[in-house]
Design an enzyme around this catalytic site. Structure first.
Site, mmCIF file in Angstrom:
data_model
loop_
_atom_site.group_PDB
_atom_site.id
_atom_site.type_symbol
_atom_site.label_atom_id
_atom_site.label_comp_id
_atom_site.label_asym_id
_atom_site.label_seq_id
_atom_site.Cartn_x
_atom_site.Cartn_y
_atom_site.Cartn_z
ATOM 1 N N GLY A 101 6.473 -17.563 -6.585
ATOM 2 C CA GLY A 101 6.036 -18.895 -6.112
ATOM 3 C C GLY A 101 6.594 -18.980 -4.678
ATOM 4 O O GLY A 101 6.081 -19.016 -3.961
ATOM 5 N N GLU A 143 4.824 -27.591 -2.789
ATOM 6 C CA GLU A 143 4.488 -27.240 -1.222
ATOM 7 C C GLU A 143 5.712 -26.906 -0.803
ATOM 8 O O GLU A 143 6.341 -27.451 0.110
ATOM 9 C CB GLU A 143 4.182 -27.928 -1.100
ATOM 10 C CG GLU A 143 2.954 -29.277 -1.182
ATOM 11 C CD GLU A 143 1.957 -28.425 -1.312
ATOM 12 O OE1 GLU A 143 1.907 -27.023 -1.151
ATOM 13 O OE2 GLU A 143 0.604 -28.501 -2.154
#
Length: 390
Positions: free
Chosen positions: A134, A364
Site C-alpha cells: 500500500g 493518496e
C-alpha cells in the site's frame, strides 16, 4: 504580501459556487434517500447530464490541456474549484478529465484511451496498490512476463478507485524484479477489461467503494505500454502526487459547509432555556474549527502555488495533505457533536461526511507517509525550515 484572490480567480470561484448551489445542491436530499437504501447517489447518466450542463458554463477538463479541449487551469485555480466541489456531498465532478499520466501516451494510445476518456466515453482506473504494497508502492508483486510481442500479467491489485466501473486500467507491474520498482524494474500497462482481468467490489464504511483487480494470465500487447519500459514507478508517483493538493482542497470545502451547519445549529438549538451557542464548550469547538480551517486553507493554497511556480511541490503538498486531512476529520467530528443525536442519524449528511473524510487520512499517501516525507526532507537537507521564505 498579497493574500487576496485575483479578479479572474474570484470570478471562476464564484461561477463554480453558483453552479454547485443551483444545479447540484438541490439533489442532496434525493442522494441521501438513495444512499439510505444502498443505491448510488448519482447514476452514470445523471452525472453525465450535470457535466454537460457545466460544460455550457465553460467548465470542462479543469487540468486538461487546451489542445484536448480542456481549460488547463493553474493549480491554485483548480484548488479553489475543488474547494467549491467539497461544499456538497453529491458525488459530482467536472467532466473532460483523464488521469494525468495518460498524457504520456503515444498518438495511437491517445486515440484509443486518452481522447475517449476525456470525452466521457470510457472510464479508467489506476492500479498500483496491492494487498502487501500500500504505502510501500515499491514493493509491488504483480508481474509482467514478456512473451513475444505480448506481456503476460499475473497478480492482484486492491483498493482501486473506479475499479468496478472501469473498462480499462493503468496497471503498474514488475517487469524486472532484480532491478526493483524504484530502479527501473516496473512498467505501466494500458489494459482493457476485455483482455481478461476481473474486479471484485470491496465494501467500506463510506458510500460506494473500491475494488480488487485480478489478473490471471492476462495477455497485453507490447504497444500498450504507457511511457517506457521501466518507467512505471515514476509514472505512479506522478499520478499520486496530483492528489496531494486536490484532496485537502476538497476537505476545505467540506469543512466550510459543515462548520456553517454547526454555527446554525448553535444559534437555533436551545437547551435549559438558552441557545447552545452561549455555552463556552460550543464556542471553543467553533473557534478551534475556524482556526484550523484557515490554517489548512493557506497550507493547501501554498502547495498549489508551488506547483504553479514550477518549484518542487512535494514538501509543501505533503504538509497540506497531512494537515488538511486531519483538520476536516476534527471539524466534522465537532459538528456532529454540536448536533447531538441528530448528527448521528442518516437524516443529515454529517455522519456521511464523518465516514467519508476518514479516508482522507489514508488514500493518496497516509498521514504516516506524509510525516515521513516532511521529516526526511528536513533531516536530509532537501528543504529548509520556512520553505521558499527561508
Amino acid at each position: 504580501m498579497d493574500f487576496s484572490l485575483t479578479d479572474e480567480e474570484r470570478a471562476v470561484r464564484d461561477t463554480v459556487r453558483s453552479f454547485i448551489t443551483r444545479e447540484v445542491m438541490p439533489l442532496e436530499q434525493e442522494v441521501l434517500r438513495r444512499e439510505r437504501t444502498h443505491q448510488p447517489g448519482l447514476d452514470r447518466s445523471e452525472l453525465r447530464e450535470l457535466q454537460l450542463k457545466a460544460k455550457k458554463f465553460g467548465f470542462w477538463g479543469l487540468a486538461t490541456p487546451e489542445e484536448y479541449g480542456g481549460m488547463d487551469l493553474p493549480a491554485v485555480m483548480q484548488s479553489l474549484i475543488w474547494t467549491e466541489l467539497g461544499r456538497t456531498f453529491v458525488p459530482f465532478r467536472f467532466g473532460g478529465e483523464a488521469d494525468n499520466i495518460l498524457f504520456h501516451a503515444t498518438e495511437e494510445q491517445k486515440r484509443e484511451f486518452l481522447i475517449p476518456t476525456i470525452e466521457g466515453e470510457r472510464i479508467s482506473c489506476f492500479a498500483i496498490t496491492e494487498p502487501g504494497a500500500g504505502s510501500d508502492a515499491a514493493n509491488i508483486r504483480l508481474s509482467a512476463r514478456r512473451d513475444g510481442d505480448d506481456w503476460i500479467l499475473d497478480g492482484e491489485k486492491t483498493f482501486i478507485t473506479n475499479g468496478n466501473d472501469a473498462d480499462f486500467a493503468i496497471v503498474v507491474a514488475v517487469t524486472d524484479r532484480e532491478k526493483g520498482a524504484r530502479n527501473g524494474g516496473a512498467t505501466a500497462f494500458l489494459v482493457d477489461r476485455a483482455m481478461g482481468w476481473r474486479s471484485e467490489f470491496i465494501q467500506t464504511m463510506g458510500e460506494g467503494g473500491p475494488a480488487s483487480l485480478i489478473f490471471e494470465g492476462v495477455r497485453v500487447p507490447h504497444r500498450n505500454i504507457l511511457g517506457e519500459v521501466g518507467q512505471g514507478f515514476t509514472l505512479g508517483m506522478e499520478w499520486i502526487g496530483k492528489g496531494r493538493y486536490t484532496i485537502p482542497s476538497h476537505a476545505i470545502g467540506i469543512a466550510e459547509r459543515v462548520l456553517q451547519m454547526a454555527i446554525d445549529q448553535a444559534n437555533t438549538r436551545e437547551t435549559f432555556g438558552a441557545k447552545i451557542g452561549t455555552n463556552q464548550a460550543i464556542q471553543w469547538m467553533i473557534a478551534d474549527s475556524e482556526t484550523e480551517l484557515e490554517a489548512a486553507r493557506w497550507l493547501v493554497l501554498r502547495s498549489a502555488w508551488t506547483v504553479d511556480q514550477g518549484l518542487d511541490p512535494r514538501h509543501a503538498s505533503s504538509m497540506g495533505k497531512l494537515y488538511g486531512a486531519g483538520m476536516v476529520n476534527r471539524v466534522v467530528d465537532r459538528a456532529l457533536q454540536i448536533h447531538g443525536g441528530m448528527g448521528y442519524t442518516r437524516e443529515l449528511p454529517i455522519e456521511r461526511w464523518y465516514r467519508q473524510v476518514r479516508l482522507y487520512r489514508i488514500f493518496e499517501g497516509t498521514d504516516e507517509m506524509q510525516r515521513l516525507i516532511i521529516s526526511r526532507d528536513l533531516l536530509r537537507g532537501y528543504t529548509k525550515i520556512g520553505g521558499h521564505l527561508a
